[in-house]
Motif scaffolding. Structure first.
Motif, PDB file in Angstrom:
ATOM      1  N   ALA A   1      53.184 -46.600  55.504  1.00 39.69           N
ATOM      2  CA  ALA A   1      53.498 -47.955  55.057  1.00 39.69           C
ATOM      3  C   ALA A   1      53.045 -48.948  56.110  1.00 39.69           C
ATOM      4  N   MET A   2      52.699 -50.131  55.658  1.00 40.08           N
ATOM      5  CA  MET A   2      52.328 -51.208  56.569  1.00 40.08           C
ATOM      6  C   MET A   2      53.016 -52.483  56.120  1.00 40.08           C
ATOM      7  N   GLY A   3      53.229 -53.366  57.073  1.00 35.86           N
ATOM      8  CA  GLY A   3      53.930 -54.587  56.728  1.00 35.86           C
ATOM      9  C   GLY A   3      53.499 -55.756  57.584  1.00 35.86           C
ATOM     10  N   TRP A   4      53.900 -56.919  57.151  1.00 33.68           N
ATOM     11  CA  TRP A   4      53.673 -58.161  57.877  1.00 33.68           C
ATOM     12  C   TRP A   4      55.024 -58.793  58.196  1.00 33.68           C
ATOM     13  N   TYR A   5      55.166 -59.216  59.428  1.00 37.03           N
ATOM     14  CA  TYR A   5      56.320 -59.963  59.880  1.00 37.03           C
ATOM     15  C   TYR A   5      55.836 -61.300  60.413  1.00 37.03           C
ATOM     16  N   ARG A   6      56.755 -62.223  60.568  1.00 38.70           N
ATOM     17  CA  ARG A   6      56.403 -63.475  61.231  1.00 38.70           C
ATOM     18  C   ARG A   6      57.561 -63.958  62.087  1.00 38.70           C
ATOM     19  N   GLN A   7      57.198 -64.695  63.119  1.00 33.99           N
ATOM     20  CA  GLN A   7      58.193 -65.251  64.021  1.00 33.99           C
ATOM     21  C   GLN A   7      57.823 -66.690  64.332  1.00 33.99           C
ATOM     22  N   ALA A   8      58.678 -67.593  63.874  1.00 32.84           N
ATOM     23  CA  ALA A   8      58.479 -69.002  64.154  1.00 32.84           C
ATOM     24  C   ALA A   8      59.047 -69.316  65.533  1.00 32.84           C
ATOM     25  N   PRO A   9      58.600 -70.400  66.149  1.00 31.12           N
ATOM     26  CA  PRO A   9      59.093 -70.764  67.482  1.00 31.12           C
ATOM     27  C   PRO A   9      60.614 -70.892  67.512  1.00 31.12           C
ATOM     28  N   GLY A  10      61.230 -70.185  68.436  1.00 32.99           N
ATOM     29  CA  GLY A  10      62.669 -70.263  68.595  1.00 32.99           C
ATOM     30  C   GLY A  10      63.484 -69.523  67.566  1.00 32.99           C
ATOM     31  N   LYS A  11      62.805 -68.745  66.733  1.00 31.74           N
ATOM     32  CA  LYS A  11      63.510 -68.022  65.677  1.00 31.74           C
ATOM     33  C   LYS A  11      63.238 -66.523  65.774  1.00 31.74           C
ATOM     34  N   GLU A  12      64.028 -65.761  65.036  1.00 33.35           N
ATOM     35  CA  GLU A  12      63.851 -64.324  65.023  1.00 33.35           C
ATOM     36  C   GLU A  12      62.663 -63.922  64.148  1.00 33.35           C
ATOM     37  N   ARG A  13      62.188 -62.733  64.380  1.00 37.05           N
ATOM     38  CA  ARG A  13      61.100 -62.190  63.584  1.00 37.05           C
ATOM     39  C   ARG A  13      61.653 -61.664  62.258  1.00 37.05           C
ATOM     40  N   HIS A  14      60.977 -61.985  61.175  1.00 42.16           N
ATOM     41  CA  HIS A  14      61.421 -61.566  59.846  1.00 42.16           C
ATOM     42  C   HIS A  14      60.265 -60.937  59.084  1.00 42.16           C
TER      43      HIS A  14
END
Length: 118
Positions: free
Chosen positions: A32-45
């Motif tokens: 499986a593969m996935g994409w996460y993102r992390q905005a400045p000052g926030k947690e990775r989702h």
């Protein structure tokens, strides 16, 4: 397994970007593969995920705008992002999980920055 993400950049709101993540090494082990993102000052989702069999999942905030796809033979996963919004601005990471792993993901790419201007 090593992962190399690319395709980030600066785009205006409403625009599109396509992220790519190239896996190298024992790509046949990837389940499986996935994409996460992390905005400045926030947690990775998590943003989106896809299994080797083609099953996909998306975060509610991107449903209808983002599409994840993969090429198992090439060990590549893509994230087509349409209708981008300023709140999509983040560093986007790809991740991979090998068969038999009990972790969410074992391997991570270095991240690619997506900036959406209003």
């Amino acid at each position: 397994v090593q992962l190399q993400a690319s395709g980030g950049g600066l785009v205006q709101a409403g625009g599109s970007l396509r992220l790519s993540c190239q896996a190298s090494g024992d790509i046949s082990s990837i389940n499986a593969m996935g994409w996460y993102r992390q905005a400045p000052g926030k947690e990775r989702h998590v943003v989106a995920a896809i299994t080797r069999g083609g099953n996909t999942n998306y975060a509610d905030v991107v449903v209808g705008r983002f599409t994840v796809s993969s090429d198992n033979d090439k060990g590549t996963v893509y994230l087509q992002m349409n209708g981008l919004k300023p709140e999509d601005t983040a560093v986007y990471y790809c991740a991979a999980r090998p068969s038999g792993s009990t972790n969410q993901y074992d391997y991570w790419g270095q991240g690619t920055l997506v900036t959406v201007s209003s």
